[in-house]
Design a protein around this motif. Sequence first.
Motif: not given
Length: 145
Positions: A19, A21-22, A25, A27, A88, A91, A99-100, A103, A106-107
């Motif tokens: 992962d 992405l997280t 992130r 945020i 971050r 969600v 924004d959530c 994300h 994308a996940m």
Amino acid sequence: MTDPQHPLKIPAAWAPVPDHLTPQRDITHAHFRPGEQVVILQGVAGGELWGASMRVVTPSWHTPTDENGWRLRDPDGGERSYVTAHPRYLVHLNRRCPDCLIHLRAMEDSLLPKFTGNTGVVNCGWYEITALNHMIHIGDGRQSR
């Protein structure tokens, strides 16, 4: 999106699914507020993302990242009724914020194709819990050690 079993039980071994992405992130702490319901995505179950559903309680310093975090309450209680997490990792569940949703999408795009046809629960093992009940993403953990 939540696991029918207790979601904060982190297995000793996990599926080798990164992962990226997280941890990247962007945020802010102010994005979440006390009382909101959130999920910490942890894997795939039956072709959908699943995770730990929690309630935001109060601001709390997230020691592993040395940044503002949130104290979260697991409504199912158990061994880890309260954890501290970085924003971050969260969600929104109680509202559909852009924004959530970005994300989450994308996940989904990153993970779901890797588990096509898998009907079981797969915990991807992205998180560990420290002795101080801080939830830490393995991407952040490697940077902070």
